[in-house]
Enzyme design. Structure first.
Site, PDB file in Angstrom:
ATOM      1  N   ASP A 100      98.286 -56.893 -20.858  1.00 46.44           N
ATOM      2  CA  ASP A 100      98.588 -58.227 -20.560  1.00 46.44           C
ATOM      3  C   ASP A 100      97.865 -58.860 -19.437  1.00 46.44           C
ATOM      4  O   ASP A 100      97.882 -60.020 -19.502  1.00 46.44           O
ATOM      5  CB  ASP A 100     100.147 -58.016 -19.859  1.00 46.44           C
ATOM      6  CG  ASP A 100     100.166 -56.795 -18.663  1.00 46.44           C
ATOM      7  OD1 ASP A 100      99.473 -55.860 -19.081  1.00 46.44           O
ATOM      8  OD2 ASP A 100     100.898 -56.947 -17.671  1.00 46.44           O
ATOM      9  N   ASP A 103      92.699 -57.006 -14.253  1.00 42.59           N
ATOM     10  CA  ASP A 103      92.495 -57.389 -12.866  1.00 42.59           C
ATOM     11  C   ASP A 103      91.263 -56.937 -12.197  1.00 42.59           C
ATOM     12  O   ASP A 103      90.239 -57.371 -12.558  1.00 42.59           O
ATOM     13  CB  ASP A 103      94.091 -57.153 -12.058  1.00 42.59           C
ATOM     14  CG  ASP A 103      93.977 -57.573 -10.817  1.00 42.59           C
ATOM     15  OD1 ASP A 103      93.283 -57.375  -9.927  1.00 42.59           O
ATOM     16  OD2 ASP A 103      95.128 -58.345 -10.782  1.00 42.59           O
ATOM     17  N   LYS A 131      91.697 -61.853 -14.945  1.00 44.47           N
ATOM     18  CA  LYS A 131      91.669 -62.447 -13.767  1.00 44.47           C
ATOM     19  C   LYS A 131      90.231 -61.795 -13.142  1.00 44.47           C
ATOM     20  O   LYS A 131      90.089 -60.771 -12.215  1.00 44.47           O
ATOM     21  CB  LYS A 131      92.669 -61.844 -12.757  1.00 44.47           C
ATOM     22  CG  LYS A 131      93.020 -62.542 -11.627  1.00 44.47           C
ATOM     23  CD  LYS A 131      93.953 -61.854 -10.710  1.00 44.47           C
ATOM     24  CE  LYS A 131      95.317 -62.063 -11.017  1.00 44.47           C
ATOM     25  NZ  LYS A 131      96.365 -61.599  -9.901  1.00 44.47           N
TER      26      LYS A 131
HETATM   27  C1  PRP Z   1      98.883 -53.429 -14.749  1.00 43.73           C
HETATM   28  C2  PRP Z   1      98.729 -54.354 -15.883  1.00 43.73           C
HETATM   29  C3  PRP Z   1      97.441 -53.662 -16.225  1.00 43.73           C
HETATM   30  C4  PRP Z   1      96.850 -53.282 -14.933  1.00 43.73           C
HETATM   31  C5  PRP Z   1      95.767 -53.978 -14.728  1.00 43.73           C
HETATM   32  O1  PRP Z   1      99.831 -52.175 -15.074  1.00 43.73           O
HETATM   33  O2  PRP Z   1      99.632 -53.925 -17.079  1.00 43.73           O
HETATM   34  O3  PRP Z   1      97.623 -52.441 -17.148  1.00 43.73           O
HETATM   35  O4  PRP Z   1      97.977 -53.384 -13.935  1.00 43.73           O
HETATM   36  O5  PRP Z   1      95.158 -54.066 -13.157  1.00 43.73           O
HETATM   37  P1  PRP Z   1      93.939 -53.283 -13.307  1.00 43.73           P
HETATM   38  O6  PRP Z   1      92.799 -54.380 -14.072  1.00 43.73           O
HETATM   39  O7  PRP Z   1      93.688 -53.593 -11.592  1.00 43.73           O
HETATM   40  O8  PRP Z   1      93.758 -52.049 -13.499  1.00 43.73           O
HETATM   41  P2  PRP Z   1     100.612 -51.513 -13.948  1.00 43.73           P
HETATM   42  O9  PRP Z   1      99.766 -50.323 -13.512  1.00 43.73           O
HETATM   43  O10 PRP Z   1     101.083 -52.438 -13.005  1.00 43.73           O
HETATM   44  O11 PRP Z   1     101.709 -51.202 -14.998  1.00 43.73           O
HETATM   45  P3  PRP Z   1     102.868 -51.849 -15.860  1.00 43.73           P
HETATM   46  O12 PRP Z   1     102.327 -52.344 -17.113  1.00 43.73           O
HETATM   47  O13 PRP Z   1     104.027 -50.947 -16.320  1.00 43.73           O
HETATM   48  O14 PRP Z   1     103.499 -52.901 -15.008  1.00 43.73           O
END
Ligand code: PRP
Length: 175
Positions: A100, A103, A131
């Site tokens: 999704d 970041d 992002k």
């Molecule tokens: C979120 C998102 C990505 C990740 C991106 O997952 O779904 O997998 O963060 O962030 P990064 O590029 O800084 O690593 P999260 O760990 O919040 O779990 P979720 O998908 O269950 O919300």
């Protein structure tokens, strides 16, 4: 819907649908002779994956992986945990990971390394949002829905403290 700050629709459901359609066209073309294994990264990409695969005219398989690095925080802890690994054998498969958001890149970079060790025939990444201003590790993105600025976004699978995943549009909680 209860936001503490005034929510703004940042990416509407119509814009999302167009992006999903565009990405599905690209993936259908690139994988036309293949039987890809799609890996949905839980929880955030469940809604994107569900919409995307309905537009894929391919003999695909689907599996799920659950990773966690954010916990209840807005900032990545920098340490990724595998909460639920992939059950389907990866060796020799054309693997397409569905995210999704990319970041910092820490989560997906960890996952791509983990999958590479299992010797797929090919390994690509499709993300709904990217992002780049927050990137801490480089990530090769093969299919990208939207490039987004450094604002916290929720909805369409994306959460804040596990809330707002059900919203059909993507909202920002900041100006
Ligand atoms: C979120 C998102 C990505 C990740 C991106 O997952 O779904 O997998 O963060 O962030 P990064 O590029 O800084 O690593 P999260 O760990 O919040 O779990 P979720 O998908 O269950 O919300």
């Amino acid at each position: 819907m209860v936001f503490q700050t005034q929510p703004k629709i940042f990416i509407s459901r119509g814009e999302i649908a167009k992006a999903v359609n565009r990405l599905a066209c690209e993936i259908n073309k690139d994988y036309q002779d293949k039987q890809p294994l799609l890996i949905c990264v839980l929880k955030g990409s469940f809604m994107f994956t569900a919409d995307l695969i309905r537009q894929l005219d391919l003999p695909l398989e689907l599996d799920f992986v659950r990773l966690s690095s954010y916990g209840a925080a807005r900032e990545s802890s920098g340490k990724v945990r595998v909460v639920q690994g992939v059950k389907t054998p990866i060796k020799g498969r054309d693997v397409l990971v569905i995210e999704d958001i990319v970041d910092t890149g820490i989560t997906i970079s960890f996952l791509l390394d983990y999958l590479k060790k299992k010797q797929p025939a090919s390994l690509k990444l499709c993300t709904l949002t990217d992002k780049p201003s927050r990137r801490r590790v480089p990530v090769p993105i093969d299919y990208r829905g939207f490039t987004v600025p450094n604002k916290f976004i929720v909805g369409y699978g994306l959460d804040l403290n596990q809330r707002f995943r059900n919203l059909p549009d993507i909202y920002t909680l900041e100006d």
